[in-house]
Design a protein around this motif. Structure first.
Motif, PDB file in Angstrom:
ATOM      1  N   TYR A 164      53.544  42.001  44.399  1.00  0.00           N
ATOM      2  CA  TYR A 164      52.453  42.426  43.516  1.00  0.00           C
ATOM      3  C   TYR A 164      51.392  41.370  43.275  1.00  0.00           C
ATOM      4  CZ  TYR A 164      55.572  46.298  42.691  1.00  0.00           C
ATOM      5  OH  TYR A 164      56.371  47.384  42.872  1.00  0.00           O
ATOM      6  N   GLY A 165      51.480  40.237  43.951  1.00  0.00           N
ATOM      7  CA  GLY A 165      50.494  39.184  43.802  1.00  0.00           C
ATOM      8  C   GLY A 165      49.231  39.520  44.576  1.00  0.00           C
ATOM      9  N   PRO A 166      48.232  38.663  44.469  1.00  0.00           N
ATOM     10  CA  PRO A 166      46.996  38.913  45.217  1.00  0.00           C
ATOM     11  C   PRO A 166      47.257  38.845  46.718  1.00  0.00           C
ATOM     12  CG  PRO A 166      46.951  36.741  44.211  1.00  0.00           C
ATOM     13  CD  PRO A 166      48.200  37.424  43.729  1.00  0.00           C
ATOM     14  N   PRO A 167      46.546  39.640  47.502  1.00  0.00           N
ATOM     15  CA  PRO A 167      46.742  39.585  48.950  1.00  0.00           C
ATOM     16  C   PRO A 167      46.326  38.212  49.481  1.00  0.00           C
ATOM     17  CG  PRO A 167      44.871  40.993  48.390  1.00  0.00           C
ATOM     18  CD  PRO A 167      45.526  40.596  47.102  1.00  0.00           C
ATOM     19  N   SER A 168      46.918  37.809  50.579  1.00  0.00           N
ATOM     20  CA  SER A 168      46.637  36.474  51.105  1.00  0.00           C
ATOM     21  C   SER A 168      45.164  36.322  51.482  1.00  0.00           C
ATOM     22  CB  SER A 168      47.534  36.176  52.292  1.00  0.00           C
ATOM     23  OG  SER A 168      47.401  37.186  53.265  1.00  0.00           O
ATOM     24  N   ASN A 169      44.592  37.285  52.151  1.00  0.00           N
ATOM     25  CA  ASN A 169      43.164  37.271  52.472  1.00  0.00           C
ATOM     26  C   ASN A 169      42.584  38.638  52.181  1.00  0.00           C
ATOM     27  OD1 ASN A 169      42.750  34.639  53.447  1.00  0.00           O
ATOM     28  ND2 ASN A 169      43.687  35.190  55.389  1.00  0.00           N
ATOM     29  N   PHE A 170      41.440  38.662  51.500  1.00  0.00           N
ATOM     30  CA  PHE A 170      40.815  39.957  51.252  1.00  0.00           C
ATOM     31  C   PHE A 170      39.300  39.822  51.257  1.00  0.00           C
ATOM     32  CE2 PHE A 170      41.179  38.188  47.002  1.00  0.00           C
ATOM     33  CZ  PHE A 170      39.996  38.565  46.381  1.00  0.00           C
ATOM     34  N   LEU A 171      38.654  40.916  51.602  1.00  0.00           N
ATOM     35  CA  LEU A 171      37.204  41.018  51.585  1.00  0.00           C
ATOM     36  C   LEU A 171      36.894  42.440  51.137  1.00  0.00           C
ATOM     37  CD1 LEU A 171      34.337  40.017  52.203  1.00  0.00           C
ATOM     38  CD2 LEU A 171      34.689  40.733  54.571  1.00  0.00           C
ATOM     39  N   ASN A 224      38.368  36.154  49.061  1.00  0.00           N
ATOM     40  CA  ASN A 224      38.962  34.823  48.966  1.00  0.00           C
ATOM     41  C   ASN A 224      38.964  34.162  50.347  1.00  0.00           C
ATOM     42  OD1 ASN A 224      41.012  36.152  50.286  1.00  0.00           O
ATOM     43  ND2 ASN A 224      42.620  35.567  48.863  1.00  0.00           N
ATOM     44  N   LEU A 225      38.218  34.743  51.277  1.00  0.00           N
ATOM     45  CA  LEU A 225      38.116  34.144  52.609  1.00  0.00           C
ATOM     46  C   LEU A 225      37.349  32.829  52.511  1.00  0.00           C
ATOM     47  CD1 LEU A 225      37.240  37.302  54.747  1.00  0.00           C
ATOM     48  CD2 LEU A 225      39.443  36.130  54.592  1.00  0.00           C
ATOM     49  N   PHE A 240      33.341  32.292  53.274  1.00  0.00           N
ATOM     50  CA  PHE A 240      32.258  32.711  52.380  1.00  0.00           C
ATOM     51  C   PHE A 240      32.081  31.685  51.270  1.00  0.00           C
ATOM     52  CE2 PHE A 240      33.313  36.680  54.447  1.00  0.00           C
ATOM     53  CZ  PHE A 240      32.064  37.226  54.688  1.00  0.00           C
ATOM     54  N   LYS A 241      30.819  31.281  51.023  1.00  0.00           N
ATOM     55  CA  LYS A 241      30.564  30.244  50.025  1.00  0.00           C
ATOM     56  C   LYS A 241      30.766  30.758  48.607  1.00  0.00           C
ATOM     57  CE  LYS A 241      25.600  31.053  49.965  1.00  0.00           C
ATOM     58  NZ  LYS A 241      24.342  30.766  50.567  1.00  0.00           N
ATOM     59  N   LEU A 242      30.498  32.035  48.359  1.00  0.00           N
ATOM     60  CA  LEU A 242      30.693  32.624  47.034  1.00  0.00           C
ATOM     61  C   LEU A 242      31.889  33.565  47.070  1.00  0.00           C
ATOM     62  CD1 LEU A 242      26.973  33.578  46.243  1.00  0.00           C
ATOM     63  CD2 LEU A 242      28.218  31.550  45.462  1.00  0.00           C
ATOM     64  N   LYS A 243      32.715  33.494  46.074  1.00  0.00           N
ATOM     65  CA  LYS A 243      33.890  34.379  46.015  1.00  0.00           C
ATOM     66  C   LYS A 243      33.523  35.741  45.438  1.00  0.00           C
ATOM     67  CE  LYS A 243      35.939  31.256  48.049  1.00  0.00           C
ATOM     68  NZ  LYS A 243      35.756  31.345  49.468  1.00  0.00           N
ATOM     69  N   GLU A 244      32.453  35.798  44.654  1.00  0.00           N
ATOM     70  CA  GLU A 244      31.915  37.063  44.147  1.00  0.00           C
ATOM     71  C   GLU A 244      30.401  36.978  44.188  1.00  0.00           C
ATOM     72  OE1 GLU A 244      33.351  38.650  40.474  1.00  0.00           O
ATOM     73  OE2 GLU A 244      35.406  38.002  40.853  1.00  0.00           O
ATOM     74  N   SER A 245      29.772  38.064  44.627  1.00  0.00           N
ATOM     75  CA  SER A 245      28.311  38.086  44.654  1.00  0.00           C
ATOM     76  C   SER A 245      27.822  39.527  44.559  1.00  0.00           C
ATOM     77  CB  SER A 245      27.776  37.433  45.931  1.00  0.00           C
ATOM     78  OG  SER A 245      28.194  38.163  47.068  1.00  0.00           O
ATOM     79  N   THR A 246      26.587  39.671  44.096  1.00  0.00           N
ATOM     80  CA  THR A 246      25.930  40.974  44.021  1.00  0.00           C
ATOM     81  C   THR A 246      24.481  40.796  44.445  1.00  0.00           C
ATOM     82  OG1 THR A 246      27.344  41.626  42.170  1.00  0.00           O
ATOM     83  CG2 THR A 246      25.368  42.933  42.525  1.00  0.00           C
ATOM     84  N   VAL A 247      24.045  41.613  45.415  1.00  0.00           N
ATOM     85  CA  VAL A 247      22.659  41.604  45.877  1.00  0.00           C
ATOM     86  C   VAL A 247      22.192  43.054  46.008  1.00  0.00           C
ATOM     87  CG1 VAL A 247      22.842  39.404  47.115  1.00  0.00           C
ATOM     88  CG2 VAL A 247      23.372  41.523  48.307  1.00  0.00           C
ATOM     89  N   ARG A 248      20.876  43.253  46.114  1.00  0.00           N
ATOM     90  CA  ARG A 248      20.323  44.589  46.343  1.00  0.00           C
ATOM     91  C   ARG A 248      19.707  44.620  47.733  1.00  0.00           C
ATOM     92  NH1 ARG A 248      21.093  47.770  42.274  1.00  0.00           N
ATOM     93  NH2 ARG A 248      20.061  49.481  43.289  1.00  0.00           N
TER      94      ARG A 248
END
Length: 162
Positions: free
Chosen positions: A22-29, A56-57, A60-68
């Motif tokens: 139930y932990g976080p997946p090893s790699n996700f996008l 968490n790959l 990628f420089k940002l672990k979370e981002s939002t753009v339009r």
């Protein structure tokens, strides 16, 4: 001639604990396309979509981002990937030229049902592209997903693990 015998013994596996299960997946996008907004008037009218990325790959420089982004930005990304990478790029949803004809009796490309269909198709497209290991190394994909403004005069290159 010596006969070979296949080894059919089971591999010894360690039992799974709750953190593994139930932990976080090893790699996700995770990439979501949503919150469409139509802006402008007349011929300058267009729809943008919010692109939300969680990963968490390490590439990628940002672990979370939002753009339009608007449809033409997706076209730019597809063209860059086809030109610069060895990735087979999936097709984008069509241009919807018939929906742009006048006197249709609906809002054409600005109709809610069309925007929803296109949003889903764009989300499928970007998830297929970004899920490809070779595409993940392309600078244009990183700009598209995480930079506020796309520098269309950028120098194409590969992203290096940091």
């Amino acid at each position: 001639m010596a006969e070979t015998i296949a080894d059919t013994r089971r591999l010894i596996s360690k039992p799974q604990n709750l953190n593994d299960a139930y932990g976080p997946p090893s790699n996700f996008l995770e990439i979501d396309v949503g919150n469409p907004q139509t802006v402008g008037v007349g011929r300058g009218r267009f729809t943008t979509h919010e692109i939300r990325v969680k990963t968490n790959l390490p590439i990628f420089k940002l672990k979370e981002s939002t753009v339009r982004r608007r449809y033409s930005d997706f076209e730019w990304l597809r063209n860059e990937l086809e030109r610069e990478s060895k990735v087979v790029v999936p097709p984008l949803p069509g241009k919807a030229l018939l929906r742009q004809l006048p006197f249709r009796g609906d809002d054409g490309i600005f109709d809610d049902s069309f925007i929803e269909e296109r949003k889903q198709a764009l989300e499928q497209f970007i998830n297929k592209v970004a899920g490809h290991p070779l595409a993940q190394n392309e600078r244009c994909l990183h700009m598209f997903l995480q930079d506020e403004v796309i520098d269309k005069n950028y120098t194409p290159s590969k992203i290096r693990h940091t």
